[in-house]
Write a protein that holds these residues in place. Sequence first.
Motif, PDB file in Angstrom:
ATOM      1  N   PRO A 248       0.651  -1.176  -0.051  1.00  0.00           N
ATOM      2  CA  PRO A 248       0.025   0.021  -0.021  1.00  0.00           C
ATOM      3  C   PRO A 248       0.796   1.286   0.035  1.00  0.00           C
ATOM      4  O   PRO A 248       0.397   2.420  -0.701  1.00  0.00           O
ATOM      5  CB  PRO A 248      -0.898   0.137   1.368  1.00  0.00           C
ATOM      6  CG  PRO A 248      -0.896  -1.521   1.712  1.00  0.00           C
ATOM      7  CD  PRO A 248       0.408  -2.199   1.071  1.00  0.00           C
ATOM      8  N   ALA A 249       1.971   1.107   0.504  1.00  0.00           N
ATOM      9  CA  ALA A 249       3.009   2.455   0.568  1.00  0.00           C
ATOM     10  C   ALA A 249       3.270   2.974  -0.718  1.00  0.00           C
ATOM     11  O   ALA A 249       3.397   4.052  -1.095  1.00  0.00           O
ATOM     12  CB  ALA A 249       4.245   2.081   1.270  1.00  0.00           C
ATOM     13  N   LEU A 250       3.256   1.797  -1.792  1.00  0.00           N
ATOM     14  CA  LEU A 250       3.777   2.338  -3.187  1.00  0.00           C
ATOM     15  C   LEU A 250       2.540   3.091  -3.861  1.00  0.00           C
ATOM     16  O   LEU A 250       2.719   3.993  -4.522  1.00  0.00           O
ATOM     17  CB  LEU A 250       3.907   0.813  -4.094  1.00  0.00           C
ATOM     18  CG  LEU A 250       5.029   0.292  -4.428  1.00  0.00           C
ATOM     19  CD1 LEU A 250       4.861  -0.933  -5.338  1.00  0.00           C
ATOM     20  CD2 LEU A 250       5.871   1.543  -5.037  1.00  0.00           C
ATOM     21  N   LEU A 251       1.300   2.807  -3.493  1.00  0.00           N
ATOM     22  CA  LEU A 251       0.282   3.405  -3.919  1.00  0.00           C
ATOM     23  C   LEU A 251      -0.231   4.824  -3.068  1.00  0.00           C
ATOM     24  O   LEU A 251      -1.404   5.389  -3.052  1.00  0.00           O
ATOM     25  CB  LEU A 251      -0.953   2.506  -3.955  1.00  0.00           C
ATOM     26  CG  LEU A 251      -0.887   1.084  -4.511  1.00  0.00           C
ATOM     27  CD1 LEU A 251      -2.025   0.344  -4.687  1.00  0.00           C
ATOM     28  CD2 LEU A 251      -0.278   1.097  -5.931  1.00  0.00           C
ATOM     29  N   GLY A 252       0.555   4.964  -2.041  1.00  0.00           N
ATOM     30  CA  GLY A 252       0.293   6.045  -1.142  1.00  0.00           C
ATOM     31  C   GLY A 252      -0.726   5.956  -0.273  1.00  0.00           C
ATOM     32  O   GLY A 252      -1.317   6.880   0.401  1.00  0.00           O
ATOM     33  N   GLN A 253      -1.064   4.655   0.214  1.00  0.00           N
ATOM     34  CA  GLN A 253      -2.168   4.156   1.106  1.00  0.00           C
ATOM     35  C   GLN A 253      -1.535   4.059   2.398  1.00  0.00           C
ATOM     36  O   GLN A 253      -0.437   3.698   2.479  1.00  0.00           O
ATOM     37  CB  GLN A 253      -2.990   3.089   0.831  1.00  0.00           C
ATOM     38  CG  GLN A 253      -3.678   3.302  -0.637  1.00  0.00           C
ATOM     39  CD  GLN A 253      -4.302   1.764  -1.402  1.00  0.00           C
ATOM     40  OE1 GLN A 253      -3.772   0.926  -0.740  1.00  0.00           O
ATOM     41  NE2 GLN A 253      -5.216   1.843  -2.176  1.00  0.00           N
ATOM     42  N   PRO A 254      -2.444   4.173   3.443  1.00  0.00           N
ATOM     43  CA  PRO A 254      -2.139   3.522   4.819  1.00  0.00           C
ATOM     44  C   PRO A 254      -1.942   2.012   4.837  1.00  0.00           C
ATOM     45  O   PRO A 254      -2.676   1.423   3.904  1.00  0.00           O
ATOM     46  CB  PRO A 254      -2.958   4.065   5.825  1.00  0.00           C
ATOM     47  CG  PRO A 254      -4.305   4.000   4.730  1.00  0.00           C
ATOM     48  CD  PRO A 254      -3.750   4.678   3.433  1.00  0.00           C
ATOM     49  N   GLU A 255      -1.234   1.752   5.659  1.00  0.00           N
ATOM     50  CA  GLU A 255      -0.967   0.109   5.898  1.00  0.00           C
ATOM     51  C   GLU A 255      -2.277  -0.555   5.920  1.00  0.00           C
ATOM     52  O   GLU A 255      -3.118  -0.141   6.611  1.00  0.00           O
ATOM     53  CB  GLU A 255      -0.234  -0.125   7.170  1.00  0.00           C
ATOM     54  CG  GLU A 255       0.316  -1.607   7.249  1.00  0.00           C
ATOM     55  CD  GLU A 255       0.673  -1.922   8.795  1.00  0.00           C
ATOM     56  OE1 GLU A 255       0.505  -3.143   9.185  1.00  0.00           O
ATOM     57  OE2 GLU A 255       0.914  -1.079   9.321  1.00  0.00           O
TER      58      GLU A 255
ATOM     59  N   GLY B 205     -10.021  -0.302  -1.700  1.00  0.00           N
ATOM     60  CA  GLY B 205      -8.726   0.076  -2.726  1.00  0.00           C
ATOM     61  C   GLY B 205      -8.814  -0.467  -4.132  1.00  0.00           C
ATOM     62  O   GLY B 205      -7.949  -0.759  -4.755  1.00  0.00           O
ATOM     63  N   PHE B 206      -9.943  -1.230  -4.300  1.00  0.00           N
ATOM     64  CA  PHE B 206     -10.091  -2.086  -5.557  1.00  0.00           C
ATOM     65  C   PHE B 206      -9.556  -1.209  -6.680  1.00  0.00           C
ATOM     66  O   PHE B 206      -8.963  -1.575  -7.593  1.00  0.00           O
ATOM     67  CB  PHE B 206     -11.610  -2.509  -5.649  1.00  0.00           C
ATOM     68  CG  PHE B 206     -11.577  -3.381  -6.974  1.00  0.00           C
ATOM     69  CD1 PHE B 206     -11.065  -4.590  -7.246  1.00  0.00           C
ATOM     70  CD2 PHE B 206     -11.863  -2.693  -8.256  1.00  0.00           C
ATOM     71  CE1 PHE B 206     -10.968  -5.314  -8.321  1.00  0.00           C
ATOM     72  CE2 PHE B 206     -11.988  -3.437  -9.706  1.00  0.00           C
ATOM     73  CZ  PHE B 206     -11.423  -4.742  -9.562  1.00  0.00           C
ATOM     74  N   ASN B 207     -10.090   0.070  -6.763  1.00  0.00           N
ATOM     75  CA  ASN B 207      -9.645   1.067  -8.093  1.00  0.00           C
ATOM     76  C   ASN B 207      -8.192   1.052  -8.212  1.00  0.00           C
ATOM     77  O   ASN B 207      -7.438   1.002  -9.030  1.00  0.00           O
ATOM     78  CB  ASN B 207     -10.294   2.036  -8.036  1.00  0.00           C
ATOM     79  CG  ASN B 207     -11.772   2.326  -8.192  1.00  0.00           C
ATOM     80  OD1 ASN B 207     -12.000   1.122  -9.056  1.00  0.00           O
ATOM     81  ND2 ASN B 207     -12.649   2.830  -7.817  1.00  0.00           N
ATOM     82  N   ASP B 208      -7.475   1.349  -6.794  1.00  0.00           N
ATOM     83  CA  ASP B 208      -6.183   1.533  -6.720  1.00  0.00           C
ATOM     84  C   ASP B 208      -5.243   0.243  -7.243  1.00  0.00           C
ATOM     85  O   ASP B 208      -4.402   0.208  -8.165  1.00  0.00           O
ATOM     86  CB  ASP B 208      -5.702   1.861  -5.459  1.00  0.00           C
ATOM     87  CG  ASP B 208      -5.961   3.311  -4.974  1.00  0.00           C
ATOM     88  OD1 ASP B 208      -6.146   4.186  -5.993  1.00  0.00           O
ATOM     89  OD2 ASP B 208      -6.087   3.692  -4.023  1.00  0.00           O
ATOM     90  N   PHE B 209      -5.674  -0.927  -6.896  1.00  0.00           N
ATOM     91  CA  PHE B 209      -4.903  -2.001  -7.236  1.00  0.00           C
ATOM     92  C   PHE B 209      -5.349  -2.685  -8.792  1.00  0.00           C
ATOM     93  O   PHE B 209      -4.544  -3.047  -9.445  1.00  0.00           O
ATOM     94  CB  PHE B 209      -4.731  -3.006  -6.168  1.00  0.00           C
ATOM     95  CG  PHE B 209      -5.473  -4.263  -5.898  1.00  0.00           C
ATOM     96  CD1 PHE B 209      -6.264  -4.092  -4.529  1.00  0.00           C
ATOM     97  CD2 PHE B 209      -5.718  -5.219  -6.665  1.00  0.00           C
ATOM     98  CE1 PHE B 209      -7.318  -4.935  -4.110  1.00  0.00           C
ATOM     99  CE2 PHE B 209      -6.886  -6.245  -6.349  1.00  0.00           C
ATOM    100  CZ  PHE B 209      -7.482  -6.162  -4.837  1.00  0.00           C
ATOM    101  N   PHE B 210      -6.438  -2.227  -9.221  1.00  0.00           N
ATOM    102  CA  PHE B 210      -7.155  -2.494 -10.405  1.00  0.00           C
ATOM    103  C   PHE B 210      -6.141  -1.726 -11.583  1.00  0.00           C
ATOM    104  O   PHE B 210      -5.497  -2.394 -12.491  1.00  0.00           O
ATOM    105  CB  PHE B 210      -8.263  -2.087 -10.820  1.00  0.00           C
ATOM    106  CG  PHE B 210      -8.588  -2.477 -12.142  1.00  0.00           C
ATOM    107  CD1 PHE B 210      -9.487  -3.742 -12.422  1.00  0.00           C
ATOM    108  CD2 PHE B 210      -8.649  -1.399 -13.282  1.00  0.00           C
ATOM    109  CE1 PHE B 210      -9.703  -3.988 -13.748  1.00  0.00           C
ATOM    110  CE2 PHE B 210      -9.146  -1.979 -14.652  1.00  0.00           C
ATOM    111  CZ  PHE B 210      -9.801  -2.982 -14.553  1.00  0.00           C
ATOM    112  N   SER B 211      -5.842  -0.411 -11.437  1.00  0.00           N
ATOM    113  CA  SER B 211      -4.880   0.179 -12.062  1.00  0.00           C
ATOM    114  C   SER B 211      -3.422  -0.164 -11.916  1.00  0.00           C
ATOM    115  O   SER B 211      -2.816   0.121 -12.721  1.00  0.00           O
ATOM    116  CB  SER B 211      -4.762   2.006 -11.566  1.00  0.00           C
ATOM    117  OG  SER B 211      -6.269   2.406 -11.280  1.00  0.00           O
TER     118      SER B 211
END
Lengths: 269, 269, 269, 269
Positions: A262-269, C207-213
Amino acid sequence: MPHQLLAGKRGVIFGALDESSIATHVARHCVAEGARITLTNAPVAMRFGSIQKLGEELNAPVFPADATSTDEWKSLFEQSREALGGPFDFVLHSIGMSLNVRKGKHYTDVNHEWMQKTLDISAISFHKMMQTLYHLDAMADGGSILALSYIAAQRVFPDYSEMADAKALLESFGRSFGYHFGTKKKVRVNTISQSPTRTTAGSGVKGFNDFFSYAETMSPLGNATAEDCARYCVMMFSDYTKAVTMQNLYHDGGFSAMGVNPALLGQPE
Amino acid sequence: MPHQLLAGKRGVIFGALDESSIATHVARHCVAEGARITLTNAPVAMRFGSIQKLGEELNAPVFPADATSTDEWKSLFEQSREALGGPFDFVLHSIGMSLNVRKGKHYTDVNHEWMQKTLDISAISFHKMMQTLYHLDAMADGGSILALSYIAAQRVFPDYSEMADAKALLESFGRSFGYHFGTKKKVRVNTISQSPTRTTAGSGVKGFNDFFSYAETMSPLGNATAEDCARYCVMMFSDYTKAVTMQNLYHDGGFSAMGVNPALLGQPE
Amino acid sequence: MPHQLLAGKRGVIFGALDESSIATHVARHCVAEGARITLTNAPVAMRFGSIQKLGEELNAPVFPADATSTDEWKSLFEQSREALGGPFDFVLHSIGMSLNVRKGKHYTDVNHEWMQKTLDISAISFHKMMQTLYHLDAMADGGSILALSYIAAQRVFPDYSEMADAKALLESFGRSFGYHFGTKKKVRVNTISQSPTRTTAGSGVKGFNDFFSYAETMSPLGNATAEDCARYCVMMFSDYTKAVTMQNLYHDGGFSAMGVNPALLGQPE
Amino acid sequence: MPHQLLAGKRGVIFGALDESSIATHVARHCVAEGARITLTNAPVAMRFGSIQKLGEELNAPVFPADATSTDEWKSLFEQSREALGGPFDFVLHSIGMSLNVRKGKHYTDVNHEWMQKTLDISAISFHKMMQTLYHLDAMADGGSILALSYIAAQRVFPDYSEMADAKALLESFGRSFGYHFGTKKKVRVNTISQSPTRTTAGSGVKGFNDFFSYAETMSPLGNATAEDCARYCVMMFSDYTKAVTMQNLYHDGGFSAMGVNPALLGQPE
């Protein structure tokens, strides 16, 4: 630390180019753990580096050897066996160089003669090394042979280019020869798949900083350092790991087991 | 069967030595499914085999090409593109030969120049093939490239000797180049890890009969045949598998997923 | 397309919730390829979705079945066998639901009773399904069983939470039962590890959209779509893949073989 | 040996049933290496075994805990933390039991309620253990958590039955929770995939002697023993392996890397 894990053991370390080399860290740790070693590298590499100084520091004889020459492997191991007074308990192969990468050839436009050279230096050298050790009967019973690899052998890192293929070949040699060495002398052969590491060799790869940071962010423990790797090599050389062979061991802070952090996507853990 | 799965498609098949060759089966199935193809093999191999007869049967032009020569790959693909009237939807690489095995050298005593040759013929030829296709822009969008491999790339079968290492290298080339071909033209690159198959090449491996039977007993479905493999290749060339790339696909009756089969130990299921 | 690949075949499709479901696409493709099928889903899921309409469209009887109940599997397969007039050539398991995800429990704070439920619905249901088919002798010789999985079974995608563990269990059931089904009836059992797909179920993951992209950018071919997946399932149900069993097959545009995509780092290819 | 590798470290060992248990060997080695530990097992298992005697020998407090109960894990860890005077540097999970195997149910005819119990005892217990440690903040920074597994998680050993699926689930929990523990506290979580070992639990598996010998013949180094495993666990608990996490580590004399051993076929090497 240290704990005299390698007390009384003899080893040969290939690839200690300079202070940043993983092999340099391994050499220091092995000696700190009680081993006596010899150091070696390609003659051309020895001119650039600081291996002589390291040899003095560690009280380790230094013998040049071109890793692509079976004759030079033979001479190296004969000299080392004499210098150390017996067969080897451990040997480290830390050798890799891509001509096409160095000369800026894209993976889709490589020079195949250079590729042959790359494979010879970076992978076939490992087979030559093991074949020489086998013929000289230069490994002690239950000894341990390691080579350093990278996860590009399993997954594509485009900038790593043909070195990926060389590492896949290297790992295969480890398994294949590991069977023969295990059956004959209970010698273990493994490869360590190390995090990207800031060495002189590693930094030559295009985009190194980018994928170093990428791996750092992806790995729950961060990238494994050269220090960490040295400690892990000590363990794999020690008597605590006598039943492990023919494995490719990820030493990478967890990188290989991550799908996304998640850190790669700028998300919290 | 068949179902015109490859209607309107063009392909190039390398490695149809004789009636026992997997490539021969693939060629027949592709044509039966509606494709037009060219056939090719090394000039030396063409003298021994029956590729000309196959070409007549399948109405497929036959062009000799030494797989270790980029120039010959180039000429082959240029001739084939002209003969078929357009770029290729599929290409099969079915090439492998070990000099050390053929000459009876044990894995712990190989001649490393021969090993270089083995790798060149059996693995680097795949990179040369893809690089040539890439430069000529000779693959159609969404096309499919396959090479045949064997599970010795992952696990040790001592009699398979250096061919194991060659297959590991081959599979790595598939992944590495697959990234570039996928990104550029949505071309898929995969390797098929096939059961031991009674081909002229396969039977040359020492102890082939033993490990053929071993695999037969181990595999819940028995060994996959050359016929089975041809059908699977058709699928991988078809539009039913357009999202599959950079994979090594086990086509082996379940062998790769078995730890032990009670039948091997003489036990009931 | 289509090519009557499944002409004369009978199948059962579980999991066609609504228009976005992969199972809905698979059902349509199977029928377009000549198969006759029955549809099924959990009674509670059938209330929300549009399975009845799909059944009418495809001329496919619809039978409710709670996938956690062996009795309901039994009744479903008995009714389906009667409706279709014989044993099944293929069966699709496309079932998954995480109670802890749905209720917003973090992976480090799950309710373990809910986890048991998640495993029962998402994984053990697959074992129950196969055991029922096995006891009823309801699979035709050489038939094909598929379940849908996700790469979180091998690598960590934190938002996927306990569903990762459920998928690892599901894939193991496929291998384990695949041995017995292969040995007894040459029935194949495989799992397909599909790209993230915009389904009603998938979109429920945080976070589906994030990991889809992320997956879209990482994969050289982009994410495999539900349409792509349906075609791949058809192929795995067909007679072109009769020697493939006990595999987990990545159907993901190359995602699983990537270490890093330069596009992710904002670099050129 | 030993080398005080765990001097000053605190640990908890689950699963030391009797003299044959791997956990018993691990406990002895950990103490010999300088650690202080507590021992634990299920109350029912403690009645049969000799854990109390081991506790006295090692000066290790013994606390019963049912591994399926989060409350009992909590109480165990609270008591252990108090007894040892601080958080844990290492924890071993060595727990597994299959009700269906024990009761002689074939894999194609399991009782699914018993399967749920099997998964709870053998795999979910590992998640419960880690979740409890996480909530109590009972692991020291950089600590190490291990669970014992078996290669049946990847390949089919029919006699191992549902325990294979339990081990696949266990390994997945290791990866999944390893991410969270690594990110939060640099705690490592790994599973060790051990050779078949003559323990009281292992010997209960049907056909154990057959597949013990099979593995012994297949493995170039022979089967790894419980002693070997104990030494390897010490290493994984030590500071020599601080960058290794979320891995499944084969400790098996090379078994996992073998396709076939000529010795199995009665051939020379």
